[in-house]
Write a protein that holds these residues in place. Sequence first.
Motif, PDB file in Angstrom:
ATOM      1  N   UNK A 119       0.921  -1.045  -0.181  1.00 35.25           N
ATOM      2  CA  UNK A 119      -0.025   0.141  -0.141  1.00 35.25           C
ATOM      3  C   UNK A 119       0.762   1.433  -0.035  1.00 35.25           C
ATOM      4  N   UNK A 120       2.051   1.079   0.718  1.00 39.45           N
ATOM      5  CA  UNK A 120       2.888   2.171   0.924  1.00 39.45           C
ATOM      6  C   UNK A 120       3.493   2.459  -0.606  1.00 39.45           C
ATOM      7  N   UNK A 121       4.141   1.344  -1.175  1.00 35.70           N
ATOM      8  CA  UNK A 121       4.702   1.589  -2.365  1.00 35.70           C
ATOM      9  C   UNK A 121       3.628   1.980  -3.633  1.00 35.70           C
ATOM     10  N   UNK A 122       2.471   1.459  -3.366  1.00 28.81           N
ATOM     11  CA  UNK A 122       1.507   1.749  -4.671  1.00 28.81           C
ATOM     12  C   UNK A 122       1.145   3.496  -4.506  1.00 28.81           C
ATOM     13  N   UNK A 123       1.165   3.882  -3.263  1.00 31.59           N
ATOM     14  CA  UNK A 123       0.691   5.267  -3.108  1.00 31.59           C
ATOM     15  C   UNK A 123       1.788   6.108  -3.607  1.00 31.59           C
ATOM     16  N   UNK A 124       3.163   5.817  -3.561  1.00 37.05           N
ATOM     17  CA  UNK A 124       4.365   6.563  -3.771  1.00 37.05           C
ATOM     18  C   UNK A 124       4.525   6.319  -5.289  1.00 37.05           C
ATOM     19  N   UNK A 125       4.217   5.180  -5.813  1.00 34.27           N
ATOM     20  CA  UNK A 125       4.664   4.909  -7.186  1.00 34.27           C
ATOM     21  C   UNK A 125       3.734   5.459  -8.095  1.00 34.27           C
ATOM     22  N   UNK A 126       2.172   5.407  -7.318  1.00 35.13           N
ATOM     23  CA  UNK A 126       1.123   6.056  -8.458  1.00 35.13           C
ATOM     24  C   UNK A 126       1.382   7.565  -8.343  1.00 35.13           C
ATOM     25  N   UNK A 127       1.853   8.101  -7.417  1.00 33.90           N
ATOM     26  CA  UNK A 127       2.192   9.783  -7.542  1.00 33.90           C
ATOM     27  C   UNK A 127       3.392   9.908  -8.329  1.00 33.90           C
ATOM     28  N   UNK A 128       4.308   9.169  -8.473  1.00 29.12           N
ATOM     29  CA  UNK A 128       5.523   9.364  -9.320  1.00 29.12           C
ATOM     30  C   UNK A 128       5.249   8.849 -10.853  1.00 29.12           C
ATOM     31  N   UNK A 129       4.647   7.681 -11.082  1.00 30.55           N
ATOM     32  CA  UNK A 129       4.340   6.951 -12.235  1.00 30.55           C
ATOM     33  C   UNK A 129       3.136   7.502 -13.026  1.00 30.55           C
TER      34      UNK A 129
END
Length: 117
Positions: free
Chosen positions: A78-88
């Motif tokens: 969930x943490x990685x998805x939040x960060x990656x969705x913002x960046x990617x």
Amino acid sequence: MIMVAAATLIQVVGQLLIKQGTEQLPGEPTLVQTAIGMITILPLFLGYACYGLFTVIMVLALRHGELSMTFPILALSYVWVAAASALWLGESLNAPTIAGVAVIVTGVAILGRGEKQ
């Protein structure tokens, strides 16, 4: 634990690819159109392939590890998805999302400390 961490990252990539692939589906896709899209739309296909790989790795990891140790690491997706969705994907992170991420990270840290004692 390394296998679970790798599986988590593969799962995140899969989620991002699936999100990208859904943009290529028609406006209100039917179940059949969606199923065909999973085969013909490359990001959807690759995203679901990542989910398949994730599943295989998790079967192997759970065979040799404890569920109580692997599940907190999975929660970090969930943490990685939040960060990656913002960046990617250029999605915005709002205050509730950031607070939720902080709660998840804190919870995983607490669970991790509990296992070491």
